[in-house]
Design a protein around this motif. Sequence first.
Motif, PDB file in Angstrom:
ATOM      1  N   ARG A 228      12.958 -21.020  23.013  1.00 32.48           N
ATOM      2  CA  ARG A 228      12.206 -20.392  21.926  1.00 32.48           C
ATOM      3  C   ARG A 228      13.155 -20.026  20.789  1.00 32.48           C
ATOM      4  N   GLY A 229      12.744 -20.305  19.567  1.00 33.50           N
ATOM      5  CA  GLY A 229      13.572 -19.956  18.430  1.00 33.50           C
ATOM      6  C   GLY A 229      13.730 -18.464  18.258  1.00 33.50           C
ATOM      7  N   ILE A 230      12.662 -17.724  18.573  1.00 34.94           N
ATOM      8  CA  ILE A 230      12.685 -16.267  18.475  1.00 34.94           C
ATOM      9  C   ILE A 230      12.138 -15.679  19.771  1.00 34.94           C
ATOM     10  N   PRO A 231      12.516 -14.459  20.108  1.00 33.52           N
ATOM     11  CA  PRO A 231      11.928 -13.819  21.287  1.00 33.52           C
ATOM     12  C   PRO A 231      10.483 -13.439  21.003  1.00 33.52           C
ATOM     13  N   LEU A 232       9.615 -13.651  21.962  1.00 30.25           N
ATOM     14  CA  LEU A 232       8.209 -13.281  21.805  1.00 30.25           C
ATOM     15  C   LEU A 232       8.048 -11.835  22.251  1.00 30.25           C
ATOM     16  N   THR A 233       8.280 -10.932  21.307  1.00 31.29           N
ATOM     17  CA  THR A 233       8.259  -9.502  21.604  1.00 31.29           C
ATOM     18  C   THR A 233       7.495  -8.751  20.525  1.00 31.29           C
ATOM     19  N   GLN A 234       7.112  -7.534  20.861  1.00 26.32           N
ATOM     20  CA  GLN A 234       6.452  -6.667  19.896  1.00 26.32           C
ATOM     21  C   GLN A 234       7.388  -6.369  18.727  1.00 26.32           C
ATOM     22  N   GLU A 235       8.688  -6.204  19.033  1.00 30.08           N
ATOM     23  CA  GLU A 235       9.667  -5.867  18.001  1.00 30.08           C
ATOM     24  C   GLU A 235       9.787  -6.985  16.959  1.00 30.08           C
TER      25      GLU A 235
END
Length: 211
Positions: A144-151
């Motif tokens: 994933r290019g970015i973390p799948l997080t609320q932040e």
Amino acid sequence: MATLLHIKSSPRGSRSASIEVAESFITRYKQNHPDTELLELDLWEAGLPEFDQAALEAKYAGINGIALTETQQQAWDKLKALASLLYEANVIVLSIPLWNFGIPYKLKHFIDLVSQKDILFSFDPASGLEGLLHDKKAVTVYARGIPLTQEANVPAEKFDHQKPYIETWLNFIGITEIYPVIVDKTIFGPEIDLASRASASEEARQLADRV
């Protein structure tokens, strides 16, 4: 002797984070099990057949218990040949980049081809659906290019159609022993990308020591 199947769904080859981490698992697994046979299915090189009219007619002929025509049988045999790789393997490793919060279309194409009644699952009106792949393990490497997080403002519960989809499919075809590894932040610049790959690769090696 164990047989390990690596299904590659990234077109990036040696630059792919998902393939790199998957290969870290495979290398350690083969060190631990030297007699392992390695099979590879690169979905970008495989020349996947179309799920065309002949294949669709073969599907419904099978559902309705009607004999297949020669053309339908040829189309159906191609699907069975693809699925046979899953039957051969004891351990199935999937390297899966995140595309638009889901999976690459080549992997979806493969899943649509092989996920057929009497190929990867059975159906009985009394007992329902049952997966036909038994006593197998799956290692799923998600990049994933970015973390799948609320932040990051992309919470997994809303945006992750990658990992849940793959796990649903694996469970559907009978594989319930699933080991996920996630490598993310791959577009945060070279330094963070390399660190993320190194961390996930070490996690994959440790996983290979206990799978």
